[in-house]
Design a protein around this motif. Sequence first.
Motif, PDB file in Angstrom:
ATOM      1  N   TYR A 238      12.987  -0.259   8.719  1.00 32.91           N
ATOM      2  CA  TYR A 238      12.075  -1.386   8.526  1.00 32.91           C
ATOM      3  C   TYR A 238      10.619  -0.952   8.645  1.00 32.91           C
ATOM      4  N   THR A 239      10.341  -0.005   9.536  1.00 30.89           N
ATOM      5  CA  THR A 239       8.971   0.499   9.664  1.00 30.89           C
ATOM      6  C   THR A 239       8.540   1.203   8.399  1.00 30.89           C
ATOM      7  N   ARG A 240       9.443   2.006   7.837  1.00 28.07           N
ATOM      8  CA  ARG A 240       9.137   2.693   6.576  1.00 28.07           C
ATOM      9  C   ARG A 240       8.898   1.686   5.454  1.00 28.07           C
ATOM     10  N   SER A 241       9.744   0.649   5.381  1.00 29.31           N
ATOM     11  CA  SER A 241       9.566  -0.380   4.343  1.00 29.31           C
ATOM     12  C   SER A 241       8.231  -1.096   4.513  1.00 29.31           C
ATOM     13  N   ALA A 242       7.849  -1.375   5.767  1.00 34.43           N
ATOM     14  CA  ALA A 242       6.574  -2.039   6.033  1.00 34.43           C
ATOM     15  C   ALA A 242       5.406  -1.155   5.601  1.00 34.43           C
ATOM     16  N   PHE A 243       5.523   0.147   5.835  1.00 40.37           N
ATOM     17  CA  PHE A 243       4.479   1.082   5.411  1.00 40.37           C
ATOM     18  C   PHE A 243       4.348   1.099   3.892  1.00 40.37           C
ATOM     19  N   GLU A 244       5.486   1.161   3.200  1.00 41.68           N
ATOM     20  CA  GLU A 244       5.464   1.174   1.733  1.00 41.68           C
ATOM     21  C   GLU A 244       4.856  -0.108   1.181  1.00 41.68           C
ATOM     22  N   LYS A 245       5.223  -1.242   1.781  1.00 40.88           N
ATOM     23  CA  LYS A 245       4.677  -2.517   1.328  1.00 40.88           C
ATOM     24  C   LYS A 245       3.168  -2.566   1.556  1.00 40.88           C
ATOM     25  N   ALA A 246       2.718  -2.086   2.715  1.00 37.15           N
ATOM     26  CA  ALA A 246       1.298  -2.154   3.071  1.00 37.15           C
ATOM     27  C   ALA A 246       0.442  -1.338   2.110  1.00 37.15           C
ATOM     28  N   ILE A 247       0.873  -0.112   1.781  1.00 41.16           N
ATOM     29  CA  ILE A 247       0.033   0.735   0.932  1.00 41.16           C
ATOM     30  C   ILE A 247       0.084   0.278  -0.523  1.00 41.16           C
ATOM     31  N   GLN A 248       1.229  -0.230  -0.971  1.00 42.59           N
ATOM     32  CA  GLN A 248       1.300  -0.754  -2.340  1.00 42.59           C
ATOM     33  C   GLN A 248       0.419  -1.992  -2.485  1.00 42.59           C
ATOM     34  N   LYS A 249       0.470  -2.877  -1.474  1.00 49.77           N
ATOM     35  CA  LYS A 249      -0.328  -4.101  -1.520  1.00 49.77           C
ATOM     36  C   LYS A 249      -1.822  -3.768  -1.484  1.00 49.77           C
ATOM     37  N   TYR A 250      -2.187  -2.770  -0.680  1.00 52.18           N
ATOM     38  CA  TYR A 250      -3.594  -2.390  -0.600  1.00 52.18           C
ATOM     39  C   TYR A 250      -4.100  -1.878  -1.940  1.00 52.18           C
ATOM     40  N   CYS A 251      -3.304  -1.022  -2.587  1.00 53.32           N
ATOM     41  CA  CYS A 251      -3.709  -0.480  -3.887  1.00 53.32           C
ATOM     42  C   CYS A 251      -3.841  -1.590  -4.932  1.00 53.32           C
ATOM     43  N   ALA A 252      -2.948  -2.570  -4.886  1.00 55.58           N
ATOM     44  CA  ALA A 252      -3.008  -3.674  -5.850  1.00 55.58           C
ATOM     45  C   ALA A 252      -4.235  -4.548  -5.610  1.00 55.58           C
ATOM     46  N   GLU A 253      -4.480  -4.903  -4.334  1.00 59.57           N
ATOM     47  CA  GLU A 253      -5.588  -5.803  -4.011  1.00 59.57           C
ATOM     48  C   GLU A 253      -6.943  -5.165  -4.286  1.00 59.57           C
ATOM     49  N   ASN A 254      -7.029  -3.839  -4.149  1.00 58.93           N
ATOM     50  CA  ASN A 254      -8.310  -3.152  -4.311  1.00 58.93           C
ATOM     51  C   ASN A 254      -8.417  -2.399  -5.629  1.00 58.93           C
ATOM     52  N   GLU A 255      -7.458  -2.691  -6.552  1.00 60.64           N
ATOM     53  CA  GLU A 255      -7.496  -2.148  -7.905  1.00 60.64           C
ATOM     54  C   GLU A 255      -7.632  -0.632  -7.914  1.00 60.64           C
ATOM     55  N   LYS A 256      -6.839   0.021  -7.069  1.00 59.61           N
ATOM     56  CA  LYS A 256      -6.832   1.473  -7.013  1.00 59.61           C
ATOM     57  C   LYS A 256      -6.119   2.047  -8.240  1.00 59.61           C
ATOM     58  N   LYS A 257      -6.581   3.193  -8.694  1.00 61.17           N
ATOM     59  CA  LYS A 257      -6.010   3.825  -9.873  1.00 61.17           C
ATOM     60  C   LYS A 257      -4.805   4.659  -9.469  1.00 61.17           C
ATOM     61  N   VAL A 258      -3.622   4.086  -9.698  1.00 58.75           N
ATOM     62  CA  VAL A 258      -2.363   4.759  -9.398  1.00 58.75           C
ATOM     63  C   VAL A 258      -1.744   5.206 -10.714  1.00 58.75           C
ATOM     64  N   VAL A 259      -1.181   6.403 -10.725  1.00 59.97           N
ATOM     65  CA  VAL A 259      -0.584   6.932 -11.945  1.00 59.97           C
ATOM     66  C   VAL A 259       0.473   5.964 -12.474  1.00 59.97           C
ATOM     67  N   PHE A 260       0.482   5.755 -13.789  1.00 69.40           N
ATOM     68  CA  PHE A 260       1.432   4.820 -14.378  1.00 69.40           C
ATOM     69  C   PHE A 260       2.810   5.455 -14.507  1.00 69.40           C
TER      70      PHE A 260
END
Length: 458
Positions: A354-376
Amino acid sequence: MKIDTIEITNYKAFLGTHRLQVGGKNLFIYGENGSGKSSLYYALKDFFQSSIEDIDLTGLKNVFAAADENSDVAIKVAFKTEASRKNSKSEYQWTSSQVDARKADDTSIRDGNKLKSFLTYKHLLAIHHLKKDEEINLFDLLVKGVLKHFRYSLTRGKELGELFMPKSPEYILKHAQPFLDYFSHNVALELRFSQVRPNKDYSGIEGDQVHVELRYAGKEIEKAHLFLNEARLSAIAISIYLGMIKRHVQGIPCKVLFLDDIFIGLDIANRFPLLEILEKEFSDYQIFITTYDKPWFEYARGFLERNKNWKTMEFYAQRCKDGMEIPLVFDNQDLIGKAEGHLKNCDYKAAAVYTRSAFEKAIQKYCAENEKKVVFKPSLKNYTTEDFWKVLQADISQGAQDMIETSRSLVLNTFSHYNTERHEIKAELEAAIQALKTLKTLKTELRDITKARKARKK
């Protein structure tokens, strides 16, 4: 006047006593089939209805409850009330022998019941059977379905047909059309109603027809049955239902709106407009929503997390040793909360997952909210944690980076896999959870900084 707690005893799926801490907030519930979410819907609906109507509780008793008098069915609802209301009662009990909601000096529950603001997916099922005879007939959907709850106060002694006459002050679309506009279908409706009358031998009725006249983008649509798909019909039915609630007197202390699984007939494009309607047009209501769609629940929870007036719960069907199932409720637990729960119970591998899932969710959400350039990549399953983590590292301090990297190597990656050469250590898990909490705090600070920068650019 908002619901604080709901206590349900031996009612439908709820065997024994179950206490839900609502806290005066809106409540969004995920529940798997058979977990009791619809039992909660009917418990509250019947509680309000009991203020004006005798309801036989014996038929609603859980079939596994004991037959003695100490195993009675009971619904107890406690409210957060305004101190200025002299006659308000904070707690109402409903049993076979006690109905507090009927006391003469307090009409709060009776007034709330007049709104008839409980809608379940069953009232929308008629949508699946509408397209016949080359024309859509909304009579069953509206009169027998969506508007069924309004039977006690619908016409106020007037003819039913007045609800469907455009020039009548009672016209049903007067309040519904503004809600329909939220769905951006660019649709304008008029309804044609045939006068209902008994047939010759009084064995049934005739004229039970409500037909649709439709304009799309200002153009009249001759064959509405070919244009109105199930999503648009659901949007129309829900808009009419919400409009009917709004046509009632609104200045009452207790206003509850409960929507049970009604997202079933709506796709994602129509679900968010409904949340927007609830947020903007029903902000003075206490809203309850249930769904069995877990991906949608998780997706919508992210949308609702920004509003402190909402909380979430998850209902599961827990099988007991004798084979029966009872509701198991997780109260407002996000992934970190679940990790901490498993850590407390010394289930370290589950806590790590669950901690790993929370980490993955947090960094994905941050990249989406801040329009970070992630490889397609063409599919989400092709992404790795590294794809998001390396993009946002520049935004956080070296100390925070080191803390997360240590947790990744010792806990998040190692504990989440089968490894007989590495055992779980409680202190490392606690440090990993704390590191993730620190990352979430940094995310909030960075989000505020980003907003300020965007505001200065404007």
